[in-house]
Motif scaffolding. Structure first.
Motif, mmCIF file in Angstrom:
data_model
loop_
_atom_site.group_PDB
_atom_site.id
_atom_site.type_symbol
_atom_site.label_atom_id
_atom_site.label_comp_id
_atom_site.label_asym_id
_atom_site.label_seq_id
_atom_site.Cartn_x
_atom_site.Cartn_y
_atom_site.Cartn_z
ATOM 1 N N UNK A 41 0.836 -1.195 0.000
ATOM 2 C CA UNK A 41 0.000 0.000 0.000
ATOM 3 C C UNK A 41 0.869 1.243 0.000
ATOM 4 N N UNK A 42 0.446 2.254 -0.750
ATOM 5 C CA UNK A 42 1.149 3.534 -0.752
ATOM 6 C C UNK A 42 0.420 4.481 0.190
ATOM 7 N N UNK A 43 1.158 5.039 1.143
ATOM 8 C CA UNK A 43 0.571 5.930 2.145
ATOM 9 C C UNK A 43 0.718 7.369 1.668
ATOM 10 N N UNK A 44 -0.406 8.025 1.425
ATOM 11 C CA UNK A 44 -0.399 9.411 0.961
ATOM 12 C C UNK A 44 -1.112 10.269 2.009
ATOM 13 N N UNK A 45 -0.341 10.883 2.895
ATOM 14 C CA UNK A 45 -0.940 11.737 3.924
ATOM 15 C C UNK A 45 -0.089 12.978 4.174
ATOM 16 N N UNK A 46 0.223 13.753 3.141
ATOM 17 C CA UNK A 46 1.073 14.925 3.334
ATOM 18 C C UNK A 46 0.454 15.912 4.309
ATOM 19 N N UNK A 47 1.247 16.283 5.299
ATOM 20 C CA UNK A 47 0.809 17.300 6.248
ATOM 21 C C UNK A 47 -0.202 16.837 7.269
ATOM 22 N N UNK A 48 -0.545 15.561 7.313
ATOM 23 C CA UNK A 48 -1.538 15.115 8.280
ATOM 24 C C UNK A 48 -1.428 13.641 8.561
ATOM 25 N N UNK A 49 -2.279 13.155 9.454
ATOM 26 C CA UNK A 49 -2.254 11.750 9.833
ATOM 27 C C UNK A 49 -3.301 10.990 9.031
ATOM 28 N N UNK A 50 -3.225 9.687 9.093
ATOM 29 C CA UNK A 50 -4.212 8.828 8.432
ATOM 30 C C UNK A 50 -4.122 7.467 9.090
ATOM 31 N N UNK A 51 -4.849 6.519 8.571
ATOM 32 C CA UNK A 51 -4.787 5.177 9.137
ATOM 33 C C UNK A 51 -4.809 4.152 8.013
ATOM 34 N N UNK A 52 -4.299 2.961 8.326
ATOM 35 C CA UNK A 52 -4.340 1.815 7.417
ATOM 36 C C UNK A 52 -5.334 0.825 7.999
ATOM 37 N N UNK A 53 -6.287 0.398 7.193
ATOM 38 C CA UNK A 53 -7.326 -0.504 7.670
ATOM 39 C C UNK A 53 -7.173 -1.868 7.006
ATOM 40 N N UNK A 54 -6.763 -2.852 7.791
ATOM 41 C CA UNK A 54 -6.603 -4.224 7.301
ATOM 42 C C UNK A 54 -7.708 -5.135 7.817
ATOM 43 N N UNK A 55 -8.673 -4.557 8.528
ATOM 44 C CA UNK A 55 -9.657 -5.375 9.241
ATOM 45 C C UNK A 55 -10.507 -6.240 8.307
ATOM 46 N N UNK A 56 -10.664 -5.807 7.063
ATOM 47 C CA UNK A 56 -11.479 -6.589 6.122
ATOM 48 C C UNK A 56 -10.655 -7.609 5.352
#
Length: 751
Positions: A477-492
């Motif tokens: 997965x490519x994480x694109x969150x410039x300037x802020x936070x985010x989350x990765x959801x693997x629950x599904x």
């Protein structure tokens, strides 16, 4: 993947039975019988599921549900058995109760009890495992499988590349050319003899000898590891010929070989072609002096035998029709033909080729959509452990440049190379790489004197194929969150392997939902992409991690949180390039840690005595740190194979007990400017292959310091770089070093 997981479970049960018997004295009565019953049941399920892997290609939707449930249950069972083994081994060496409590927590949860499950509750555990296998057996019963043909490949070879020559059109010599081609490809040799076969094309100038050779070369080149074309001209210059051969095989400039004597050039040729098939053309040879020919040909006597070694000519020609029909099924794809050729090579009988031609895999719709049919044939032919190793490569992104150290230690962390820490797993990993290269799963090799540093790439189609086989076990997965936070959801998902690609200006999210079952976390990023907070949260969530690879340039990380002690499965951690100043005590409670990479951690200054607790550690890299010395407890690490202290500018000494590290293969202290000497006990490190930057006395045999003569029993050395002390080289010490016995030595550097 399920069959491979269940094979791991079978091995784990064997280890548990042996360890339980060791601690109890024996396995008695119902317990021994239960182990036998579980093993037999697993073997039956594995037989079915190996073929279910094939069925997934056609009826993927039909059996995906049962197979996903099986995979999930198998992973859970591997986790609990891994913890069980860890508990047994901790109990056997008397580790702290704090660590025992951490290890027992998941075991307790798996067996649905509020009581801590101790090693003695064996019958209770076996019932839980048997129940899990019964559920698996029921799921397997819902999978309709048409049993296919299985093969086992028993060969290993290296893959190399050379430059092709131009081919001119030739009219009127077709029969001559085809006769030569058949002779080259179908040549029979007496069993047990290693003869270099030779064909001479003779005649006056202008008859087209070179053109015939070009046509033959073009048709047979793909059947050999090395194709070599050398123009000799009027004078047979042995050194010129040798340099031209090396330049093509090793892909180096001819001029770079000018300074080497002829004997060294011949030795390089022998090493380059050893174990490989080669096709050498010496063009424009004007001499009939056999001495010139013998000087060249003796270097090729250790090459590999041809494809149809030991078969008669008629038997080989009998395969031609099958070969042509199989080649049509490759639909003009060079990679497909190349990969399938490796399989046909070891099935060189009419029955073997006919079976491949008629296999139902050619009819698989899903595989045809992605042009994977011929790749599947070669993949299904791999031994089970190599299937795991190849599929695991999907955790890296496309165009990733693999290297031996990275991939082998990743495989080790996932237990793909076995569970016995006493064995040379690194050597097994090198053999696996060679095997996969021989089957064309890897390409574009760049060799290195240290085979762990050799690099290669994977073709985009082959990488897609690995992802196809992984079947959602991994997520890139490519994480694109410039300037802020985010989350990765693997629950599904059911993903066990997560790779996060983080571009410049973005950070690893502090929340990864569904991380509880992750086995592997790989971060590929730029600088400042991983915060201390994110690391702490991950270590709290993903307690089944076997591998954490944060790569390099993660300079924002300056602390390893104490929560790392929760990762009792952890085998591999790479924190290279971070700003950590010290290591937490909890790190040294990790019972399964094998690989610790703190390369270029320039702020790290101290190592605690507790490092001696990591008895399974095989690889330590402190290169570029500020440590001044190593605690004596490090010499308790009797499984240590690799110790890198290069560029530790503050390092002043090594512990006197270093000679206890008798399994050490690599020791590096290059550019450790303050290191005054090596202790005398280092002469006991007789397994060393690479010894870089050793400081030794050359002028005398000193009672405390390592001297030149103390190299006398280090006969496995392949690379040696020395910093000599004293104003002269003592002749007696030089003689005592016995360099004449060091037949593996390829490189010596002296300061």
């Amino acid at each position: 993947m399920v069959a491979a997981l269940l094979s791991s479970i079978l091995k784990l049960l064997e280890i548990i039975a042996a360890e339980e018997a060791k601690q109890r004295g024996t396995l008695v009565g119902d317990v021994a019988e239960e182990f036998t019953m579980l093993s037999n049941k697993l073997k039956d399920i594995i037989d079915v599921l190996e073929d279910a892997d094939k069925k997934m290609s056609t009826d993927r939707e039909y059996i995906r549900g049962p197979m996903d449930k099986l995979t999930d249950a198998a992973y859970d069972l591997v986790d609990v058995l891994d913890e069980w083994i860890t508990t047994l081994r901790i109990n056997g060496v008397g580790k702290t109760s704090n660590l025992k409590a951490k290890v027992g927590s998941y075991v307790t949860h798996f067996f649905h009890t509020d009581q801590v499950v101790t090693p003695g509750d064996l019958a209770f555990k076996l019932k839980g495992i048997n129940h899990s296998l019964n559920l698996m057996d029921m799921a397997v019963g819902t999978v309709s499988v048409n049993l296919g043909v299985r093969f086992k490949m028993r060969y290993s070879r290296f893959l190399t590349h050379t430059t092709d020559v131009s081919v001119s059109e030739l009219v009127g010599r077709d029969k001559v050319i085809q006769d030569i081609v058949r002779t080259v490809l179908y040549w029979s040799t007496e069993e047990g003899r290693k003869l270099v076969k030779t064909i001479c094309v003779v005649g006056m100038g202008g008859l087209g000898k070179t053109t015939v050779a070009e046509q033959v070369y073009s048709e047979v080149r793909s059947h050999f590891h090395n194709g070599i074309w050398v123009c000799v001209s009027d004078v047979f210059d042995e050194k010129k010929v040798a340099k031209a051969i090396i330049a093509q095989v090793e892909r180096v400039a001819v001029d770079s070989l000018d300074s080497f004597p002829l004997v060294t050039l011949h030795e390089r040729i022998r090493r380059s072609v050893s174990g490989n098939k080669f096709f050498l053309v010496l063009d424009d040879v004007c001499t009939n002096d056999m001495r010139h020919w013998e000087a060249v040909i003796q270097n090729f006597e250790h090459g590999a035998q041809g494809t149809f070694y030991g078969m008669g000519v008629e038997a080989r020609w009998d395969l031609e029709d099958f070969g042509r029909r199989i080649s049509k099924k490759c639909k003009g794809l060079p990679l497909a033909a190349k990969t399938l050729g490796g399989l046909l090579r070891v099935k060189s009988s009419r029955e073997g080729w006919e079976t491949i031609l008629n296999t139902e895999i050619w009819a698989l719709d899903t595989a045809h959509q992605k042009d994977f049919v011929s790749l599947l044939l070669s993949y299904y032919d791999l031994p089970l452990p190599l299937k795991q190793c190849f599929k695991y490569c999907a955790v890296f992104p496309e165009d990733f440049e693999y290297d031996g150290e990275t991939i082998i230690y990743h495989w080790m962390a996932q237990r793909y190379l076995g569970w016995d820490n006493d064995k040379d797993l690194e050597l097994k990993g090198r053999e696996y790489i060679s095997y996969l290269a021989a089957c064309s799963f890897f390409q574009d090799f760049l060799p290195d004197t240290d085979s762990l540093k050799s690099t290669w790439k994977m073709h985009d189609i082959m990488h897609d194929f690995a992802e196809f086989l992984m079947n959602n076990d991994e997520i890139v997965i490519e994480v694109m969150n410039p300037g802020g936070n985010s989350m990765i959801d693997l629950s599904a998902t059911k993903a066990r392997y997560l790779t996060a690609l983080i571009p410049e200006g973005c950070c690893l999210p502090t929340s990864i939902y569904g991380a509880e079952k992750l086995h592997s976390l790989v971060i590929i990023s730029g600088e400042n992409a991983i915060t201390n907070e994110a690391v702490q949260i991950i270590f709290n969530q993903a307690k089944r991690l076997r591998l954490v690879d944060f790569g390099c340039h993660n300079a924002l990380v300056d602390t390893i949180p104490k929560e790392i002690g929760n990762l009792i499965h952890l085998s591999h951690i790479n924190l290279s390039g971070s700003k950590i100043k010290e290591l937490p005590r909890s790190l040294f409670e990790l019972p399964n840690l094998q690989y610790l990479n703190l390369d270029n951690c320039e702020s790290l200054e101290n190592l605690p005595d507790e490092i001696g607790n990591l008895i399974n550690l095989r690889h330590i890299n402190f290169s570029g740190s500020k440590i001044k010395g190593l605690p004596g407890s490090l010499c308790k690490l009797h499984n240590l194979r690799y110790l890198n202290l290069n560029n530790c500018k503050a390092l002043e000494d090594l512990p006197n007990q270093i000679g206890k590290l008798i399994k050490l293969i690599h020791l590096g202290t290059l550019h450790c400017d303050r290191l005054a000497c090596y202790p005398k006990s280092a002469r006991r490190l007789t397994n060393l292959r690479q010894l870089h930057g050793i400081v030794l006395r050359a002028d005398r045999d000193d009672p405390k310091e390592f001297a030149l003569g103390d190299l006398e029993n280090l006969d496995h050395l392949r690379e040696l770089s020395m910093v000599l002390k004293g104003n002269a080289v003592n002749e007696r010490e030089l003689k005592r070093a016995k360099f004449e016995n060091k037949t593996h030595l390829k490189e010596i550097k002296v300061e």
